[in-house]
Write a protein that holds these residues in place. Structure first.
Motif, mmCIF file in Angstrom:
data_model
loop_
_atom_site.group_PDB
_atom_site.id
_atom_site.type_symbol
_atom_site.label_atom_id
_atom_site.label_comp_id
_atom_site.label_asym_id
_atom_site.label_seq_id
_atom_site.Cartn_x
_atom_site.Cartn_y
_atom_site.Cartn_z
ATOM 1 N N ARG A 326 0.829 -1.208 0.000
ATOM 2 C CA ARG A 326 0.000 0.000 0.000
ATOM 3 C C ARG A 326 0.863 1.257 0.000
ATOM 4 O O ARG A 326 0.626 2.182 -0.781
ATOM 5 C CB ARG A 326 -0.927 0.006 1.209
ATOM 6 C CG ARG A 326 -1.847 1.226 1.260
ATOM 7 C CD ARG A 326 -2.836 1.135 2.400
ATOM 8 N NE ARG A 326 -3.690 2.301 2.468
ATOM 9 C CZ ARG A 326 -4.637 2.488 3.364
ATOM 10 N NH1 ARG A 326 -4.864 1.539 4.291
ATOM 11 N NH2 ARG A 326 -5.370 3.582 3.366
ATOM 12 N N ALA A 327 1.888 1.289 0.858
ATOM 13 C CA ALA A 327 2.754 2.464 0.916
ATOM 14 C C ALA A 327 3.490 2.655 -0.413
ATOM 15 O O ALA A 327 3.666 3.787 -0.880
ATOM 16 C CB ALA A 327 3.747 2.320 2.062
ATOM 17 N N GLY A 328 3.920 1.554 -1.030
ATOM 18 C CA GLY A 328 4.601 1.645 -2.308
ATOM 19 C C GLY A 328 3.697 2.179 -3.403
ATOM 20 O O GLY A 328 4.106 3.009 -4.222
ATOM 21 N N GLU A 329 2.465 1.709 -3.415
ATOM 22 C CA GLU A 329 1.508 2.176 -4.421
ATOM 23 C C GLU A 329 1.214 3.662 -4.248
ATOM 24 O O GLU A 329 1.134 4.411 -5.225
ATOM 25 C CB GLU A 329 0.222 1.360 -4.311
ATOM 26 C CG GLU A 329 0.376 -0.074 -4.806
ATOM 27 C CD GLU A 329 -0.779 -0.958 -4.386
ATOM 28 O OE1 GLU A 329 -1.772 -0.427 -3.839
ATOM 29 O OE2 GLU A 329 -0.701 -2.185 -4.616
ATOM 30 N N GLU A 330 1.060 4.108 -3.002
ATOM 31 C CA GLU A 330 0.785 5.520 -2.745
ATOM 32 C C GLU A 330 1.976 6.389 -3.145
ATOM 33 O O GLU A 330 1.805 7.465 -3.720
ATOM 34 C CB GLU A 330 0.443 5.728 -1.275
ATOM 35 C CG GLU A 330 -0.897 5.125 -0.866
ATOM 36 C CD GLU A 330 -1.157 5.222 0.632
ATOM 37 O OE1 GLU A 330 -0.219 5.634 1.368
ATOM 38 O OE2 GLU A 330 -2.283 4.911 1.063
ATOM 39 N N CYS A 331 3.166 5.916 -2.849
ATOM 40 C CA CYS A 331 4.384 6.654 -3.200
ATOM 41 C C CYS A 331 4.510 6.806 -4.711
ATOM 42 O O CYS A 331 4.749 7.901 -5.225
ATOM 43 C CB CYS A 331 5.598 5.923 -2.631
ATOM 44 S SG CYS A 331 7.188 6.652 -3.084
ATOM 45 N N ALA A 332 4.334 5.702 -5.436
ATOM 46 C CA ALA A 332 4.450 5.743 -6.895
ATOM 47 C C ALA A 332 3.350 6.596 -7.515
ATOM 48 O O ALA A 332 3.602 7.373 -8.452
ATOM 49 C CB ALA A 332 4.404 4.325 -7.456
#
Length: 373
Positions: A326-332
């Motif tokens: 989730r954090a990776g998706e939000e960052c990207a």
């Protein structure tokens, strides 16, 4: 937590400006990590790395020293000029007993920034690849199988060499590993001589042998090791060689990038980006694996990767680097929002710091850190 009442969503242009600024700053900030990796191993109370990184680097370094020591001890036992000291000979012949490693650790060796860079990159690669494999979207050898079937014999041969280097360097059973062939020649040479010095110190201190009597057999054995270093390609050089062949035939495209990252071939992915952007492998690696995804998005935009594909690549990498989907998706997603709003002049300006020599950027980063301290 809700946003303040007077806040407003950022525009794509504002997101683009933030991406460019963050990516340019990261060109300096990423370099300081490598210069402290081995220092952290000897001073665990001053962790600048995560515990996982420390554990992985120790495992890699211990395995590397053990391999060098094992080879050197075997060669030493075969030397006719080895001092006739039965206890020392018995110790050298007891392969299960570590000698050089403990001696070197007590002395804070090896203290080599270039070795630290290699170990830290391999530790990062191990961590990121574990995450990428969980979401692998193509078969394990899919992209290399296809490239080994290329009509061009140079591409096919290079793909085979890459597969061999990868098999040697990346234990697919999830065990971090590094071989002497994966080290730059000068780093390998320094490590061999450090292990040789540790064996000499052990013979002197533990068995009372005159150092001068040990010099001839130990230096002869170490010199033999250095001179007999195999010509096996390190994974990074094999990846860059393959990327070079592919670029000459204009075969590096969005599809190949997706196949490579989707198959968790991290070294080849960085090599493809570096070759296409005319950047050294280490610089492309740092940009692609930067935690906040800004430099990765900048590099993809610089290469003209289509937006939807850039979103896939940035998301896959961010999820693996951060270790949280989730954090990776939000960052990207935050970075990709401003992807198309970057103009060519601003892109080139943000790329400029990344084109500086890595050693120069490292020195600037350390000077800046010293000024802040």
């Amino acid at each position: 937590m809700s946003e303040p009442a007077n806040s407003r969503p950022e525009s794509a242009e504002e997101r683009a400006a933030a991406l460019l600024a963050d990516a340019a700053r990261a060109a300096y900030g990423r370099q300081a990590r490598a210069t402290v990796a081995l220092e952290d191993l000897h001073r665990p109370e001053r962790y600048r790395l995560s515990e996982f990184q420390i554990h992985t680097i120790r495992q890699l370094l211990d395995g590397l020293i053990d391999a060098v020591e094992g080879d050197l001890r075997a060669r030493l036992l075969a030397r006719a000029e080895l001092p006739d000291n039965s206890a020392f000979v018995a110790s050298i012949g007891a392969a299960h007993v570590a000698i050089a490693g403990p001696v070197m650790r007590r002395a804070g060796l090896p203290d080599d920034a270039a070795l630290a860079t290699v170990l830290l990159r391999r530790a990062d690669e191990y961590r990121i690849m574990r995450q990428l494999r969980k979401a692998a979207s193509v078969t394990e050898n899919g992209v290399l199988d296809r490239l080994m079937d290329e009509p061009d014999s140079a591409i096919a041969a290079s793909a085979m060499r890459h597969l061999i280097a990868e098999t040697r360097s990346n234990d697919r059973l999830d065990d971090p590993h590094i071989a002497r062939a994966d080290l730059p020649a000068e780093v390998d040479k320094a490590l061999v001589w450090s292990v040789a010095a540790a064996l000499r110190a052990y013979g002197e201190r533990e068995h009372g042998i005159e150092g001068a009597a040990l010099d001839a057999p130990i230096t002869a054995s170490a010199r033999e090791m250095v001179e007999s270093r195999t010509a096996e390609a390190a994974l990074e050089s094999a990846a860059m060689d393959l990327a070079g062949h592919l670029d000459r035939h204009r075969l590096i495209d969005d599809r190949l990038l997706a196949e490579t990252l989707g198959g968790a071939r991290l070294a080849l992915y960085a090599a493809l980006l570096g070759e296409k952007a005319h950047l050294p492998f280490g610089t492309a690696w740092d940009m692609a694996t930067a935690p906040d995804a800004a430099a990765h998005a900048l590099l993809l935009r610089h290469l003209g990767v289509e937006r939807d594909m850039a979103a896939f690549l940035a998301t896959a990498m961010a999820r693996a680097v951060i270790g949280d989907d989730r954090a990776g998706e939000e960052c990207a997603a935050r970075r990709i929002e401003g992807y198309e709003a970057m103009d060519a002049e601003a892109i080139e300006a943000a790329m400029r710091p990344w084109r500086l020599d890595i050693a120069y950027r490292t020195a600037l980063a350390r000077l800046d850190a010293g000024d802040r301290a």
